[in-house]
Each structure stands twice: as C-alpha cells, then as structure tokens.
Design a protein around this motif. Structure first.
Motif, PDB file in Angstrom:
ATOM      1  N   LEU A  23       0.817  -1.214   0.036  1.00  0.00           N
ATOM      2  CA  LEU A  23       0.063   0.175   0.030  1.00  0.00           C
ATOM      3  C   LEU A  23       0.847   1.204   0.049  1.00  0.00           C
ATOM      4  O   LEU A  23       1.691   1.121   0.755  1.00  0.00           O
ATOM      5  CB  LEU A  23      -0.994  -0.201   1.243  1.00  0.00           C
ATOM      6  CG  LEU A  23      -1.836  -1.065   1.357  1.00  0.00           C
ATOM      7  CD1 LEU A  23      -2.866  -0.910   2.721  1.00  0.00           C
ATOM      8  CD2 LEU A  23      -2.972  -0.993   0.321  1.00  0.00           C
ATOM      9  N   ALA A  24       0.717   2.235  -0.946  1.00  0.00           N
ATOM     10  CA  ALA A  24       1.561   3.245  -0.977  1.00  0.00           C
ATOM     11  C   ALA A  24       0.927   4.480  -1.834  1.00  0.00           C
ATOM     12  O   ALA A  24       0.292   4.128  -2.660  1.00  0.00           O
ATOM     13  CB  ALA A  24       2.882   3.084  -1.699  1.00  0.00           C
ATOM     14  N   ILE A  25       1.396   5.593  -1.178  1.00  0.00           N
ATOM     15  CA  ILE A  25       0.924   6.874  -2.116  1.00  0.00           C
ATOM     16  C   ILE A  25       2.318   7.548  -2.280  1.00  0.00           C
ATOM     17  O   ILE A  25       3.159   7.796  -1.562  1.00  0.00           O
ATOM     18  CB  ILE A  25       0.326   7.917  -1.114  1.00  0.00           C
ATOM     19  CG1 ILE A  25      -1.305   7.041  -0.920  1.00  0.00           C
ATOM     20  CG2 ILE A  25      -0.126   9.080  -2.004  1.00  0.00           C
ATOM     21  CD1 ILE A  25      -2.069   7.850   0.002  1.00  0.00           C
ATOM     22  N   ARG A  26       2.774   7.545  -3.776  1.00  0.00           N
ATOM     23  CA  ARG A  26       3.912   8.134  -4.263  1.00  0.00           C
ATOM     24  C   ARG A  26       4.089   9.172  -5.114  1.00  0.00           C
ATOM     25  O   ARG A  26       3.132   9.507  -5.789  1.00  0.00           O
ATOM     26  CB  ARG A  26       4.445   6.784  -4.815  1.00  0.00           C
ATOM     27  CG  ARG A  26       4.782   5.725  -4.023  1.00  0.00           C
ATOM     28  CD  ARG A  26       5.411   4.483  -4.840  1.00  0.00           C
ATOM     29  NE  ARG A  26       5.684   3.360  -3.946  1.00  0.00           N
ATOM     30  CZ  ARG A  26       5.737   2.061  -4.467  1.00  0.00           C
ATOM     31  NH1 ARG A  26       5.696   2.054  -5.738  1.00  0.00           N
ATOM     32  NH2 ARG A  26       6.210   1.042  -3.779  1.00  0.00           N
ATOM     33  N   ASP A  27       5.201   9.926  -4.907  1.00  0.00           N
ATOM     34  CA  ASP A  27       5.168  10.954  -5.932  1.00  0.00           C
ATOM     35  C   ASP A  27       6.402  10.749  -6.940  1.00  0.00           C
ATOM     36  O   ASP A  27       6.750  11.441  -7.630  1.00  0.00           O
ATOM     37  CB  ASP A  27       5.951  12.310  -5.291  1.00  0.00           C
ATOM     38  CG  ASP A  27       7.277  12.066  -4.417  1.00  0.00           C
ATOM     39  OD1 ASP A  27       7.508  11.158  -4.684  1.00  0.00           O
ATOM     40  OD2 ASP A  27       7.622  13.034  -3.876  1.00  0.00           O
ATOM     41  N   THR A  28       6.288   9.357  -7.095  1.00  0.00           N
ATOM     42  CA  THR A  28       7.032   8.744  -8.079  1.00  0.00           C
ATOM     43  C   THR A  28       6.509   7.836  -9.252  1.00  0.00           C
ATOM     44  O   THR A  28       5.403   7.363  -9.017  1.00  0.00           O
ATOM     45  CB  THR A  28       8.305   7.837  -7.663  1.00  0.00           C
ATOM     46  OG1 THR A  28       7.870   6.814  -6.828  1.00  0.00           O
ATOM     47  CG2 THR A  28       9.397   8.821  -7.164  1.00  0.00           C
ATOM     48  N   THR A  29       6.862   7.592 -10.543  1.00  0.00           N
ATOM     49  CA  THR A  29       6.155   6.720 -11.520  1.00  0.00           C
ATOM     50  C   THR A  29       5.542   5.329 -10.919  1.00  0.00           C
ATOM     51  O   THR A  29       6.365   4.710  -9.993  1.00  0.00           O
ATOM     52  CB  THR A  29       7.000   6.538 -12.704  1.00  0.00           C
ATOM     53  OG1 THR A  29       7.601   7.658 -13.283  1.00  0.00           O
ATOM     54  CG2 THR A  29       6.588   5.778 -13.890  1.00  0.00           C
ATOM     55  N   LEU A  30       4.414   5.051 -11.201  1.00  0.00           N
ATOM     56  CA  LEU A  30       4.244   3.840 -10.592  1.00  0.00           C
ATOM     57  C   LEU A  30       4.353   2.687 -11.676  1.00  0.00           C
ATOM     58  O   LEU A  30       4.265   2.899 -12.733  1.00  0.00           O
ATOM     59  CB  LEU A  30       2.331   4.037 -10.700  1.00  0.00           C
ATOM     60  CG  LEU A  30       2.026   4.959  -9.626  1.00  0.00           C
ATOM     61  CD1 LEU A  30       0.374   4.678  -9.471  1.00  0.00           C
ATOM     62  CD2 LEU A  30       2.899   4.967  -8.230  1.00  0.00           C
ATOM     63  N   SER A  31       4.369   1.494 -11.211  1.00  0.00           N
ATOM     64  CA  SER A  31       4.749   0.288 -11.856  1.00  0.00           C
ATOM     65  C   SER A  31       3.597  -0.673 -11.720  1.00  0.00           C
ATOM     66  O   SER A  31       3.547  -1.268 -10.812  1.00  0.00           O
ATOM     67  CB  SER A  31       6.038  -0.334 -11.499  1.00  0.00           C
ATOM     68  OG  SER A  31       6.325  -1.655 -11.989  1.00  0.00           O
ATOM     69  N   VAL A  32       3.153  -1.209 -13.088  1.00  0.00           N
ATOM     70  CA  VAL A  32       2.180  -2.333 -13.136  1.00  0.00           C
ATOM     71  C   VAL A  32       2.912  -3.399 -12.713  1.00  0.00           C
ATOM     72  O   VAL A  32       2.389  -4.585 -11.986  1.00  0.00           O
ATOM     73  CB  VAL A  32       1.588  -2.366 -14.425  1.00  0.00           C
ATOM     74  CG1 VAL A  32       0.688  -3.650 -14.834  1.00  0.00           C
ATOM     75  CG2 VAL A  32       0.652  -0.916 -14.595  1.00  0.00           C
ATOM     76  N   ASP A  33       3.953  -3.754 -13.094  1.00  0.00           N
ATOM     77  CA  ASP A  33       4.670  -4.901 -12.602  1.00  0.00           C
ATOM     78  C   ASP A  33       4.992  -4.743 -11.340  1.00  0.00           C
ATOM     79  O   ASP A  33       4.759  -6.179 -10.889  1.00  0.00           O
ATOM     80  CB  ASP A  33       6.123  -4.999 -13.561  1.00  0.00           C
ATOM     81  CG  ASP A  33       5.841  -5.047 -14.888  1.00  0.00           C
ATOM     82  OD1 ASP A  33       4.914  -5.605 -15.409  1.00  0.00           O
ATOM     83  OD2 ASP A  33       6.878  -4.942 -15.679  1.00  0.00           O
ATOM     84  N   GLU A  34       5.381  -4.019 -10.805  1.00  0.00           N
ATOM     85  CA  GLU A  34       5.590  -4.177  -9.182  1.00  0.00           C
ATOM     86  C   GLU A  34       4.481  -4.518  -8.258  1.00  0.00           C
ATOM     87  O   GLU A  34       4.278  -5.405  -7.529  1.00  0.00           O
ATOM     88  CB  GLU A  34       6.061  -2.682  -8.669  1.00  0.00           C
ATOM     89  CG  GLU A  34       6.206  -2.866  -6.987  1.00  0.00           C
ATOM     90  CD  GLU A  34       6.285  -1.277  -6.580  1.00  0.00           C
ATOM     91  OE1 GLU A  34       6.742  -1.296  -5.485  1.00  0.00           O
ATOM     92  OE2 GLU A  34       6.016  -0.398  -7.357  1.00  0.00           O
ATOM     93  N   VAL A  35       2.924  -3.899  -8.866  1.00  0.00           N
ATOM     94  CA  VAL A  35       1.828  -4.187  -7.973  1.00  0.00           C
ATOM     95  C   VAL A  35       1.591  -5.714  -8.540  1.00  0.00           C
ATOM     96  O   VAL A  35       1.026  -6.610  -7.630  1.00  0.00           O
ATOM     97  CB  VAL A  35       0.760  -3.443  -8.628  1.00  0.00           C
ATOM     98  CG1 VAL A  35      -0.554  -3.897  -8.183  1.00  0.00           C
ATOM     99  CG2 VAL A  35       1.256  -2.051  -8.024  1.00  0.00           C
ATOM    100  N   PHE A  36       1.673  -5.982  -9.821  1.00  0.00           N
ATOM    101  CA  PHE A  36       1.345  -7.541 -10.035  1.00  0.00           C
ATOM    102  C   PHE A  36       2.251  -8.525  -9.413  1.00  0.00           C
ATOM    103  O   PHE A  36       1.701  -9.502  -8.877  1.00  0.00           O
ATOM    104  CB  PHE A  36       1.461  -7.737 -11.658  1.00  0.00           C
ATOM    105  CG  PHE A  36       1.026  -8.993 -12.062  1.00  0.00           C
ATOM    106  CD1 PHE A  36      -0.179  -9.434 -12.117  1.00  0.00           C
ATOM    107  CD2 PHE A  36       2.075  -9.989 -12.676  1.00  0.00           C
ATOM    108  CE1 PHE A  36      -0.419 -10.627 -12.406  1.00  0.00           C
ATOM    109  CE2 PHE A  36       1.771 -11.192 -13.115  1.00  0.00           C
ATOM    110  CZ  PHE A  36       0.399 -11.636 -12.825  1.00  0.00           C
ATOM    111  N   ARG A  37       3.353  -8.242  -9.334  1.00  0.00           N
ATOM    112  CA  ARG A  37       4.265  -9.149  -8.641  1.00  0.00           C
ATOM    113  C   ARG A  37       3.910  -9.244  -7.010  1.00  0.00           C
ATOM    114  O   ARG A  37       4.154 -10.233  -6.477  1.00  0.00           O
ATOM    115  CB  ARG A  37       5.802  -8.676  -8.850  1.00  0.00           C
ATOM    116  CG  ARG A  37       6.655  -9.229  -9.977  1.00  0.00           C
ATOM    117  CD  ARG A  37       8.032  -8.849 -10.196  1.00  0.00           C
ATOM    118  NE  ARG A  37       8.395  -7.483  -9.496  1.00  0.00           N
ATOM    119  CZ  ARG A  37       8.694  -6.755 -10.410  1.00  0.00           C
ATOM    120  NH1 ARG A  37       8.241  -6.483 -11.662  1.00  0.00           N
ATOM    121  NH2 ARG A  37       8.942  -5.280  -9.881  1.00  0.00           N
ATOM    122  N   ALA A  38       3.513  -8.164  -6.543  1.00  0.00           N
ATOM    123  CA  ALA A  38       3.167  -8.189  -4.958  1.00  0.00           C
ATOM    124  C   ALA A  38       1.916  -9.027  -4.742  1.00  0.00           C
ATOM    125  O   ALA A  38       1.853  -9.431  -3.688  1.00  0.00           O
ATOM    126  CB  ALA A  38       2.995  -6.618  -4.587  1.00  0.00           C
TER     127      ALA A  38
END
Length: 156
Positions: A23-38
């Motif tokens: 779970l995160a709120i970020r000011d950097t580019t999001l990654s579909v791969d990171e979320v899918f792997r998680a």
C-alpha cells in the motif's frame, strides 16, 4: 476412491493470514509490474488488476495536465479501505498504489490488484478496492484545461 475437492476444503480457498502486500501513495512513477508481482500467490486462481491513467478530457473539456495531492491521513485511510476488502472477500494478496504530484496525459495515476482463489472473487474484491479508494481516501485532483480554466475535484 476420489478425494473431495469442494470449494472451502483447502486452506488456499480461504483468505491469507496477511494478504495486504503493498500500500503506498507516491510522488514517483507507478509500476504495473511491481503491483502484479506483489499479489502473486500460489493459491490464487484469479488476479484482477486495475490501472487508472490520466485521460485527455473530463466533462467535455480538454485536459492538458493535472496534479494529485493528498491529506496526511491518506495512507491510513487506504489501509482501512484495504482491510475492509480483505475482511469481506477471500483475498490471497492485495496491493494498491496511488500517485501524487504533477502528471501528464497517459501517466499512471493508480494501480490496484487483488488475487483470490477464483476469478469472480478477484473481480469483486478489486472493484470494491478501487471504488472505495476513489470515494474514501482523501486524494484530490487539480485539473488544468486547454481553455485556461482549472478545477479541484475529489479523486472519485
């Protein structure tokens, strides 16, 4: 003699003990791969992923750019929303990240994913997660239109 393979008999048919993986709120580019792997889980037969992108229009007006900002309580509210989804569905793994800051058309604004034993459960849980995130987590969108006007709106 054949074994009984009815739903619910195997531990993998139930929610995981700790299914909230990211779970995160970020000011950097999001990654579909990171979320899918998680949300990878050997007991999950279905994974639903939702990606929200910045579109080039809203309410009939052309959008040039926008920015997201959030209240300091936003991550805690995101956790509360995720915990409710986990309580109401047999979630094996869940992840949600939302972007803040200045974004351009085509940028990823939000990526959420849910893995469950079966696809129907995954679709339901993911829909609940993104809908509740948009309605309950205090994130606001500042849109700038091509005609020079701008507006602040809730993220929903």
């Amino acid at each position: 003699m054949a074994e009984n393979h009815a739903h619910g008999d195997h531990p993998g048919e139930r929610a995981a003990d700790d299914p909230i993986k990211l779970l995160a709120i970020r000011d950097t580019t999001l990654s579909v791969d990171e979320v899918f792997r998680a949300v990878g889980d050997d007991a999950a037969g279905g994974t639903t992923l939702f990606v929200g992108t910045v579109r080039n229009h809203d309410g009939g007006a052309d959008v040039d750019a926008l920015g997201y900002s959030c209240h300091p309580s936003a991550e805690a509210e995101l956790r509360r929303v995720a915990e409710k989804v986990v309580a109401d569905h047999p979630v094996r793994a869940l992840a949600a990240v939302h972007r803040v800051g200045d974004l351009r058309v085509g940028d990823l604004a939000v990526v959420v994913a849910v893995s469950c034993p079966h696809r129907g459960e995954a679709f339901e849980a993911c829909r609940k997660l993104i809908d509740d995130l948009k309605h309950e987590v205090p994130i606001w969108k500042h849109q700038k239109f091509s005609d020079g006007t701008e507006e602040w709106v809730g993220a929903c």
